[in-house]
Scaffold this motif. Structure first.
Motif, mmCIF file in Angstrom:
data_model
loop_
_atom_site.group_PDB
_atom_site.id
_atom_site.type_symbol
_atom_site.label_atom_id
_atom_site.label_comp_id
_atom_site.label_asym_id
_atom_site.label_seq_id
_atom_site.Cartn_x
_atom_site.Cartn_y
_atom_site.Cartn_z
ATOM 1 N N ILE A 161 23.669 41.045 32.177
ATOM 2 C CA ILE A 161 22.777 41.872 32.990
ATOM 3 C C ILE A 161 23.633 42.282 34.253
ATOM 4 C CG2 ILE A 161 20.554 42.203 34.106
ATOM 5 C CD1 ILE A 161 20.558 42.193 31.152
ATOM 6 N N LYS A 162 23.484 43.214 34.828
ATOM 7 C CA LYS A 162 24.417 43.896 35.956
ATOM 8 C C LYS A 162 23.751 42.646 37.319
ATOM 9 C CE LYS A 162 25.169 47.369 39.499
ATOM 10 N NZ LYS A 162 24.854 48.493 39.840
ATOM 11 N N GLY A 163 24.613 42.390 37.876
ATOM 12 C CA GLY A 163 24.227 40.992 38.686
ATOM 13 C C GLY A 163 24.605 39.760 38.377
ATOM 14 N N CYS A 164 24.945 39.490 37.299
ATOM 15 C CA CYS A 164 25.128 38.149 36.713
ATOM 16 C C CYS A 164 26.328 37.509 37.122
ATOM 17 C CB CYS A 164 25.021 38.047 35.135
ATOM 18 S SG CYS A 164 26.708 39.200 34.475
ATOM 19 N N PHE A 165 27.209 38.385 37.882
ATOM 20 C CA PHE A 165 28.416 37.966 38.375
ATOM 21 C C PHE A 165 28.402 37.855 40.138
ATOM 22 C CE2 PHE A 165 30.066 39.973 34.453
ATOM 23 C CZ PHE A 165 30.641 38.549 34.068
ATOM 24 N N SER A 166 27.220 38.449 40.671
ATOM 25 C CA SER A 166 27.501 38.561 42.039
ATOM 26 C C SER A 166 27.358 37.544 42.951
ATOM 27 C CB SER A 166 26.031 39.342 42.283
ATOM 28 O OG SER A 166 24.863 38.581 41.980
ATOM 29 N N LYS A 167 26.594 36.434 42.548
ATOM 30 C CA LYS A 167 26.932 35.363 43.311
ATOM 31 C C LYS A 167 28.299 34.540 43.438
ATOM 32 C CE LYS A 167 24.409 30.969 44.669
ATOM 33 N NZ LYS A 167 25.603 30.187 44.834
ATOM 34 N N ILE B 273 30.880 36.434 42.981
ATOM 35 C CA ILE B 273 31.961 37.194 43.476
ATOM 36 C C ILE B 273 31.649 36.964 45.218
ATOM 37 C CG2 ILE B 273 32.458 39.353 44.324
ATOM 38 C CD1 ILE B 273 31.633 40.291 41.531
ATOM 39 N N GLN B 274 30.363 36.740 45.452
ATOM 40 C CA GLN B 274 30.110 36.414 47.052
ATOM 41 C C GLN B 274 30.596 35.031 47.312
ATOM 42 O OE1 GLN B 274 25.705 36.680 47.690
ATOM 43 N NE2 GLN B 274 26.074 35.326 49.682
ATOM 44 N N ASP B 275 30.631 33.969 46.569
ATOM 45 C CA ASP B 275 30.944 32.564 46.743
ATOM 46 C C ASP B 275 32.399 32.261 46.811
ATOM 47 O OD1 ASP B 275 28.304 31.868 47.362
ATOM 48 O OD2 ASP B 275 27.968 30.799 45.427
ATOM 49 N N ARG B 276 33.027 33.006 45.743
ATOM 50 C CA ARG B 276 34.536 32.715 45.288
ATOM 51 C C ARG B 276 35.360 33.904 45.110
ATOM 52 N NH1 ARG B 276 33.661 30.602 40.996
ATOM 53 N NH2 ARG B 276 36.234 29.830 40.564
ATOM 54 N N GLY B 277 34.790 35.304 45.385
ATOM 55 C CA GLY B 277 35.480 36.284 45.138
ATOM 56 C C GLY B 277 36.707 36.544 46.099
ATOM 57 N N PRO B 278 37.408 37.559 46.009
ATOM 58 C CA PRO B 278 38.607 37.978 46.854
ATOM 59 C C PRO B 278 38.290 37.826 48.238
ATOM 60 C CG PRO B 278 38.128 39.858 45.295
ATOM 61 C CD PRO B 278 37.241 38.467 44.914
ATOM 62 N N GLU B 279 37.274 38.333 48.597
ATOM 63 C CA GLU B 279 36.821 38.499 50.126
ATOM 64 C C GLU B 279 35.963 37.323 50.667
ATOM 65 O OE1 GLU B 279 34.884 42.208 50.425
ATOM 66 O OE2 GLU B 279 36.431 43.550 49.786
ATOM 67 N N PRO C 10 35.534 33.169 51.651
ATOM 68 C CA PRO C 10 36.732 32.404 52.547
ATOM 69 C C PRO C 10 36.896 31.426 51.388
ATOM 70 C CG PRO C 10 34.278 32.000 53.351
ATOM 71 C CD PRO C 10 34.371 33.129 52.254
ATOM 72 N N ALA C 11 36.316 31.110 50.375
ATOM 73 C CA ALA C 11 36.905 29.961 49.606
ATOM 74 C C ALA C 11 38.466 29.874 49.257
ATOM 75 C CB ALA C 11 35.841 30.141 48.330
ATOM 76 N N ASN C 12 38.618 28.316 49.197
ATOM 77 C CA ASN C 12 40.026 28.134 48.892
ATOM 78 C C ASN C 12 40.231 28.258 47.387
ATOM 79 O OD1 ASN C 12 41.097 27.800 51.354
ATOM 80 N ND2 ASN C 12 40.234 25.607 51.305
ATOM 81 N N ASP C 13 39.021 28.035 46.507
ATOM 82 C CA ASP C 13 39.171 28.022 44.796
ATOM 83 C C ASP C 13 38.634 29.284 44.421
ATOM 84 O OD1 ASP C 13 36.451 27.270 46.094
ATOM 85 O OD2 ASP C 13 36.191 26.267 44.151
ATOM 86 N N LYS C 14 39.422 30.254 44.777
ATOM 87 C CA LYS C 14 38.682 31.584 44.430
ATOM 88 C C LYS C 14 39.092 31.994 43.107
ATOM 89 C CE LYS C 14 39.715 34.367 48.803
ATOM 90 N NZ LYS C 14 39.904 33.434 49.559
ATOM 91 N N ILE C 15 38.189 32.734 42.419
ATOM 92 C CA ILE C 15 38.386 33.296 41.090
ATOM 93 C C ILE C 15 39.728 33.655 40.762
ATOM 94 C CG2 ILE C 15 37.513 34.936 39.215
ATOM 95 C CD1 ILE C 15 34.822 34.815 41.012
ATOM 96 N N ILE C 16 40.289 33.318 39.849
ATOM 97 C CA ILE C 16 42.098 33.730 39.489
ATOM 98 C C ILE C 16 42.324 34.229 38.567
ATOM 99 C CG2 ILE C 16 42.142 31.456 38.371
ATOM 100 C CD1 ILE C 16 44.614 31.037 40.405
ATOM 101 N N MET C 17 43.449 34.793 38.376
ATOM 102 C CA MET C 17 43.798 35.456 37.073
ATOM 103 C C MET C 17 44.744 34.652 36.713
ATOM 104 S SD MET C 17 43.429 38.741 35.940
ATOM 105 C CE MET C 17 44.286 39.450 34.465
ATOM 106 N N LEU C 18 44.674 34.573 35.061
ATOM 107 C CA LEU C 18 45.305 33.369 34.378
ATOM 108 C C LEU C 18 46.027 34.039 33.189
ATOM 109 C CD1 LEU C 18 42.985 30.337 34.174
ATOM 110 C CD2 LEU C 18 44.760 30.841 35.868
ATOM 111 N N TRP C 19 46.810 33.294 32.750
ATOM 112 C CA TRP C 19 47.615 33.693 31.333
ATOM 113 C C TRP C 19 46.809 32.924 30.401
ATOM 114 C CZ3 TRP C 19 50.866 37.007 29.004
ATOM 115 C CH2 TRP C 19 51.374 36.597 27.935
ATOM 116 N N LYS D 65 28.451 31.331 36.399
ATOM 117 C CA LYS D 65 29.488 30.937 37.206
ATOM 118 C C LYS D 65 30.705 31.269 36.969
ATOM 119 C CE LYS D 65 27.125 26.913 39.238
ATOM 120 N NZ LYS D 65 27.168 25.362 39.271
ATOM 121 N N LEU D 66 31.555 32.326 37.331
ATOM 122 C CA LEU D 66 32.558 32.942 36.915
ATOM 123 C C LEU D 66 33.956 32.347 37.475
ATOM 124 C CD1 LEU D 66 34.334 35.167 35.504
ATOM 125 C CD2 LEU D 66 34.096 36.397 37.459
ATOM 126 N N TYR D 67 34.904 31.641 36.762
ATOM 127 C CA TYR D 67 35.852 30.822 37.098
ATOM 128 C C TYR D 67 37.198 31.551 37.355
ATOM 129 C CZ TYR D 67 32.869 27.040 36.849
ATOM 130 O OH TYR D 67 31.508 26.075 36.988
#
Length: 248
Positions: A52-58, A60-66, A68-77, A151-153
């Motif tokens: 459902i739209k909104g399931c990633f919003s928290k 993104i807010q907590d660990r998205g690119p914008e 202040p988190a150090n453990d941001k959501i990352i791009m992996l292989w 929780k998106l990692y």
């Protein structure tokens, strides 16, 4: 219906894959930016989930690119935390799904990802996440799990969609098993480093118990499984070893 029975295999890290096509992924050679969708909203996927739209919003807010988190959501292989290939620069939800833009680093796996996405050899993105159970519910009419928060990692470029419940370990001999145990002990020690001794011991006991349970397979049961309980392909009742687990 008790969702922890219906979805007892969905504890811990999960993976969900979305196949892409040439028109759905873009690559800017100058900025080395890949853009596309890592998840789609509203449709029932192969796992029986409806995001459902909104399931990633928290997340993104907590660990998205914008954030202040150090453990941001990352791009992996290939979901490998040891092989990050880039930095997610844009991450947001729109009416279609989870849109992202990632700047790919000049590293071997990054170069491989770019070349094989361009050629079409790779055509799937996948997300690594955990369900937030209190914001998810089972819809009996749709026979689907309505996912309102996860929780998106990470987001990964993948070859074939990962199954979060299975992992091929390549164990062919007793030597392989012993080596795997040594590596596991090292990983546990690294994860527990810095924790209080009591917490480390508790985690190690839990892991030992889980491994012992995983190696025990009772005989196949013949009687039918009561409605509402999980079952394997033979009709056996199944229950996640982690279902009633909770660290204090």
């Amino acid at each position: 219906m008790d969702k922890t029975n219906k979805y007892s295999g969905r504890m811990g890290m999960q993976y969900k894959t979305f196949s892409i096509y040439a028109k759905e992924v873009n690559y800017d050679n100058e900025s080395r930016t890949i853009s596309g969708y890592a998840a789609i909203f509203g449709n029932k996927d192969k796992a029986g989930d409806i995001l459902i739209k909104g399931c990633f919003s928290k997340s993104i807010q907590d660990r998205g690119p914008e954030s202040p988190a150090n453990d941001k959501i990352i791009m992996l292989w290939m979901h490998n935390m040891n092989e990050p290939i880039g930095r997610i620069a844009v991450l947001n939800e729109d009416e279609k799904g989870l849109y992202f833009e990632a700047k790919i680093d000049e590293v071997p796996r990054g170069e491989q990802a770019i070349k094989q996405l361009e050629s079409g050899t790779l055509n799937q993105f996948s997300i690594g996440y955990q369900y937030v159970w209190e914001n998810c519910e089972y819809d009996a009419e749709k026979d689907a799990f309505i996912v309102k928060e996860v929780k998106l990692y990470e987001i990964s470029v993948v070859s074939i969609g990962c199954n979060g419940e299975t992992e091929y370990l390549g164990l062919k001999s007793i030597e392989d098993v012993e080596k795997a145990y040594e590596e596991l002990n090292t990983e546990i020690s690294e994860v527990c480093s810095g924790m209080p001794a009591s917490k480390q011991q508790k985690i190690q006991r839990i892991i030992s118990k889980a491994m012992s349970l995983a190696s025990f397979r009772p005989e196949i049961r013949k009687e039918p499984t009561p409605e509402g309980e999980g079952a394997d392909m033979h009709g056996n009742k199944v229950k996640s070893m982690f279902e009633n687990l909770k660290l204090k």
